[in-house]
Design a protein around this motif. Structure first.
Motif, short mmCIF file in Angstrom:
data_model
loop_
_atom_site.label_atom_id
_atom_site.label_comp_id
_atom_site.label_asym_id
_atom_site.label_seq_id
_atom_site.Cartn_x
_atom_site.Cartn_y
_atom_site.Cartn_z
N PHE A 30 -29.78 -62.37 16.37
CA PHE A 30 -29.20 -61.06 16.67
C PHE A 30 -28.07 -61.19 17.68
N TYR A 31 -28.32 -61.92 18.75
CA TYR A 31 -27.29 -62.09 19.77
C TYR A 31 -26.14 -62.97 19.27
N GLN A 32 -26.41 -63.93 18.44
CA GLN A 32 -25.36 -64.77 17.89
C GLN A 32 -24.39 -63.95 17.06
N VAL A 33 -24.93 -63.29 16.03
CA VAL A 33 -24.07 -62.51 15.12
C VAL A 33 -23.42 -61.34 15.86
N GLY A 34 -24.24 -60.60 16.61
CA GLY A 34 -23.70 -59.44 17.32
C GLY A 34 -22.66 -59.81 18.35
N GLY A 35 -22.93 -60.85 19.14
CA GLY A 35 -22.01 -61.24 20.20
C GLY A 35 -20.65 -61.69 19.68
N SER A 39 -19.36 -61.11 16.71
CA SER A 39 -18.71 -60.01 15.98
C SER A 39 -18.03 -59.05 16.94
N VAL A 40 -18.72 -58.68 18.01
CA VAL A 40 -18.14 -57.77 18.99
C VAL A 40 -16.91 -58.40 19.64
#
Length: 357
Positions: free
Chosen positions: A13-18, A20-21
């Motif tokens: 979650f933090y990998q993709v979200g971070g 991407s943001v």
């Protein structure tokens, strides 16, 4: 990245979200420099997806290497050098991917190539450094937490082992004294000797159970005391006087097994046994100031039972050590001369951790 914080899902979650943001914000900040038309919008989105995938892939590879080769155990200087190398490599790859892709959208004809490359490196080094710093920080935090947990487990195991050893050391003294009491009655009064064997059987059963339990209810411990005193009364008859003053609200409270038996044995050996005519043992319990109070009074003089070289003195020291292992510094244990003929022992145990609901 954040497997140490929780589950594998949190990490992804933090990998993709971070990432991407970050690349979305980077795209928004550079809109003024873009020269594409809406027909190229799909290419812009595709470029961002490539960047997100590259960021995730390379940092994930770093995480695999970090864990596999246990970098968290490295000296600080070696770790810093390796992390700087990783930051440089990831930054270089991201810049190398984006420079040719962005040439379709950003007008770089008037831009010096060296300035362009440096600006790309500066732009991408920031998120990579933040990622590596955060990961290393949580890796060190998790390592310290795991080390603390292992240390606590080891200390608990050592304490439990020591407590079992201390309990085992007291049992032979108790059995020896009980057998002596029965032996004295075999020829004189077989019926009483038979009764003594029954009492001894109960005591041995309690002793075996105590080696598998850290605490027992006060009611169980008092039953052991009653069996022990009944056995001793067969031997001493009217020379031994006993009195129990037990508060009902204390019976379910947990206490260390065989603890009171050791103190009562001490009272018999150095009190009643040496008394010229008769002696007494009195046990009283009550609750005061959120503590269980156990008061034992007996005939005797403190000079006799305070000698640490005797078996009973050794038993008293073991009792103190057992209390410390279970209660830390929250207990009190005092034994003193109340008057010329009476010794008094006071035990105060905290109620919070050892009361049966």
């Amino acid at each position: 990245m954040f497997e140490y914080m929780g589950s594998r899902k949190a990490y992804w979650f933090y990998q993709v979200g971070g990432w991407s943001v970050y690349f979305l914000s980077d795209l928004a900040n550079n809109l003024q420099f873009l020269t594409f038309n809406f027909d190229q919008f799909d290419q812009v989105i595709g470029s961002m997806v490539v960047n997100v995938a590259a960021g995730i892939a390379m940092t994930h590879i770093f995480r695999i290497i970090f864990k596999r080769y246990n970098w968290v155990k490295l000296p600080i200087a070696q770790l810093v050098l390796r992390c700087l190398g990783v930051v440089g490599l990831i930054t270089f790859v991201l810049a190398a991917i984006n420079i040719p892709i962005d040439s379709d959208f950003i007008n770089t004809e008037k831009m010096n190539w060296a300035i362009r490359d440096i600006s790309y490196i500066i732009n991408y080094v920031k998120p990579v450094i933040i990622w590596v710093l955060v990961y290393v920080f949580y890796a060190y935090a998790a390592e310290r937490r795991n080390a603390d947990i292992e240390r606590v487990k080891l200390e608990a195991s050592m304490k439990e082992t020591e407590a079992k050893v201390l309990r085992a050391q007291m049992n032979p003294h108790f059995v020896f004294n009980a057998l002596n009491s029965i032996r004295a009655l075999i020829t004189e009064d077989p019926k009483k000797a038979s009764s003594g064997i029954t009492q001894l059987s109960n005591l041995l059963r309690s002793s075996l159970i105590s080696n598998r339990r850290k605490t027992v209810s006060l009611k169980e411990e008092l039953k052991t005391i009653e069996d022990y005193l009944s056995l001793e009364k067969i031997r001493y008859e009217d020379r031994l006087q006993t009195k129990f003053d037990i508060a009902n609200d204390t019976l379910k409270i947990q206490v260390p097994p065989m603890m009171l038996q050791t103190l009562v044995e001490n009272a018999i050996k150095h009190g009643v046994q040496k008394a010229l005519r008769w002696g007494f043992v009195e046990i009283r319990t009550f609750i005061e100031d959120n503590h269980l109070a156990i008061i034992i009074r007996n005939t005797g003089t403190l000079g006799d039972n305070s000698n640490s070289k005797t078996s009973t003195g050794f038993g008293l020291e073991n009792t103190k050590r057992r209390l410390h292992l279970i209660y830390g510094n929250q207990y009190k244990f005092n034994i003193f001369q109340e008057d010329k003929l009476t010794v008094k022992a006071e035990i105060w145990l905290p109620l919070e951790q050892h009361t049966i609901e």
